[in-house]
Design a protein around this motif. Structure first.
Motif, PDB file in Angstrom:
ATOM      1  N   ILE A  74      26.626  34.306 -25.587  1.00 26.91           N
ATOM      2  CA  ILE A  74      26.292  32.200 -25.054  1.00 26.91           C
ATOM      3  C   ILE A  74      25.169  31.931 -24.058  1.00 26.91           C
ATOM      4  N   LEU A  75      23.797  31.381 -24.202  1.00 26.43           N
ATOM      5  CA  LEU A  75      23.844  30.400 -23.511  1.00 26.43           C
ATOM      6  C   LEU A  75      23.736  29.063 -22.704  1.00 26.43           C
ATOM      7  N   LEU A  76      24.735  28.629 -22.204  1.00 26.12           N
ATOM      8  CA  LEU A  76      25.343  27.695 -21.735  1.00 26.12           C
ATOM      9  C   LEU A  76      24.751  26.744 -20.865  1.00 26.12           C
ATOM     10  N   ASP A  77      24.898  25.469 -20.967  1.00 29.22           N
ATOM     11  CA  ASP A  77      24.469  24.224 -20.230  1.00 29.22           C
ATOM     12  C   ASP A  77      25.422  23.838 -19.377  1.00 29.22           C
ATOM     13  N   VAL A  78      25.837  23.795 -18.400  1.00 29.58           N
ATOM     14  CA  VAL A  78      26.315  22.575 -17.530  1.00 29.58           C
ATOM     15  C   VAL A  78      27.078  21.832 -17.467  1.00 29.58           C
ATOM     16  N   ALA A  79      26.009  20.496 -17.465  1.00 31.09           N
ATOM     17  CA  ALA A  79      25.762  19.608 -17.566  1.00 31.09           C
ATOM     18  C   ALA A  79      25.668  18.752 -18.725  1.00 31.09           C
ATOM     19  N   MET A  80      26.816  18.611 -20.074  1.00 35.07           N
ATOM     20  CA  MET A  80      25.316  18.215 -21.226  1.00 35.07           C
ATOM     21  C   MET A  80      26.622  16.536 -21.376  1.00 35.07           C
ATOM     22  N   GLU A  81      27.675  16.439 -22.342  1.00 33.62           N
ATOM     23  CA  GLU A  81      28.456  15.110 -22.243  1.00 33.62           C
ATOM     24  C   GLU A  81      29.224  14.685 -20.506  1.00 33.62           C
ATOM     25  N   THR A  82      29.556  15.747 -19.936  1.00 38.35           N
ATOM     26  CA  THR A  82      30.107  14.960 -18.815  1.00 38.35           C
ATOM     27  C   THR A  82      29.211  16.194 -18.019  1.00 38.35           C
ATOM     28  N   HIS A  83      29.790  16.161 -16.899  1.00 38.73           N
ATOM     29  CA  HIS A  83      29.391  16.880 -15.290  1.00 38.73           C
ATOM     30  C   HIS A  83      29.203  18.285 -15.565  1.00 38.73           C
ATOM     31  N   ASP A  84      30.682  18.641 -16.346  1.00 37.85           N
ATOM     32  CA  ASP A  84      31.070  20.061 -16.367  1.00 37.85           C
ATOM     33  C   ASP A  84      31.701  20.644 -17.368  1.00 37.85           C
ATOM     34  N   ALA A  85      30.700  20.332 -18.462  1.00 35.79           N
ATOM     35  CA  ALA A  85      31.688  20.115 -20.307  1.00 35.79           C
ATOM     36  C   ALA A  85      31.366  21.808 -19.865  1.00 35.79           C
ATOM     37  N   GLY A  86      30.261  22.277 -19.393  1.00 34.33           N
ATOM     38  CA  GLY A  86      30.251  23.581 -19.903  1.00 34.33           C
ATOM     39  C   GLY A  86      30.718  24.638 -19.118  1.00 34.33           C
ATOM     40  N   LEU A  87      31.680  24.113 -17.893  1.00 34.02           N
ATOM     41  CA  LEU A  87      32.751  24.836 -17.188  1.00 34.02           C
ATOM     42  C   LEU A  87      33.719  24.682 -17.867  1.00 34.02           C
ATOM     43  N   LYS A  88      33.938  23.878 -18.744  1.00 34.62           N
ATOM     44  CA  LYS A  88      35.344  23.721 -19.229  1.00 34.62           C
ATOM     45  C   LYS A  88      35.011  24.477 -20.460  1.00 34.62           C
ATOM     46  N   MET A  89      33.910  24.241 -21.343  1.00 32.75           N
ATOM     47  CA  MET A  89      33.491  25.387 -22.088  1.00 32.75           C
ATOM     48  C   MET A  89      34.098  26.910 -22.325  1.00 32.75           C
ATOM     49  N   VAL A  90      33.810  27.183 -20.529  1.00 34.84           N
ATOM     50  CA  VAL A  90      33.993  28.511 -20.151  1.00 34.84           C
ATOM     51  C   VAL A  90      35.696  28.813 -19.842  1.00 34.84           C
ATOM     52  N   GLU A  91      36.734  27.345 -19.871  1.00 33.77           N
ATOM     53  CA  GLU A  91      37.712  27.892 -18.886  1.00 33.77           C
ATOM     54  C   GLU A  91      38.500  27.702 -20.775  1.00 33.77           C
TER      55      GLU A  91
END
Length: 187
Positions: A74-91
């Protein structure tokens, strides 16, 4: 016309097993196109890559949970719909789906919002890249390293399953021999 849906490359079920799945999760369609362009000729161990696109963390969560749990990278951006959406996806992937296999490469255009040291220490990701530093060669190198790691992990997991099955079969044989031996003693 180049719409977000045109980044999604359809693949038949029979062909999926013969490709490496790479999911691009980013809210910028140009990032999807540039990534696919940079990696379009990538093959690893004779298998090409298949790209899947998500344009938000929530869409990415849905794709990995329901349609593509066997995604390799997964090539994952951090800030999308929220500033930490990517980090939430990792969790979500690691803690709720318990998927430790997929290799996650975090890409950010806003390093101040997700400082590398704290992210790499606090989140179970496999690499961290600044978008401005990602040349085609660096992206290719990261993708190959991630695919290699994914291959090794899935090989180990498959060997564990095979060993468990062999052990179970040996236990059954042992029990049959013990039963047969016991029956011989009774005769």
């Amino acid at each position: 016309e180049d719409t977000p849906d045109s980044c999604q490359e359809p693949v038949s079920m029979g062909r999926e097993a013969h490709t490496w799945k790479i999911m691009i999760v980013d809210d910028e369609p140009t990032v999807h196109r540039a990534t696919q362009l940079a990696l379009r000729n990538l093959t690893f161990e004779g298998k090409p890559v298949t790209f899947f696109s998500a344009f938000s963390g929530e869409e990415g969560k849905h794709l990995i949970a329901t349609q593509h749990p066997d995604t390799a990278v997964i090539l994952l951006d951090v800030a999308m719909e929220t500033h930490d959406a990517g980090l939430k996806m990792v969790e979500y992937i690691r803690e709720q789906l318990h998927n430790q296999t997929v290799r996650i490469i975090l890409r950010t255009g806003h390093p101040g919002e997700a400082p590398e040291e704290s992210v790499i220490l606090n989140y179970d990701i496999n690499d961290y890249k600044l978008k401005v530093e990602l040349t085609r060669q660096r992206l290719l190198t990261s993708a190959i390293a991630a695919l290699r790691s994914y291959r090794d992990i899935t090989t180990i997991e498959q060997q564990k399953i095979e060993l468990a099955q062999a052990f179970e079969h040996l236990q059954q044989l042992k029990n049959q021999l013990q039963d047969h031996s016991y029956n011989l003693e009774l005769e």
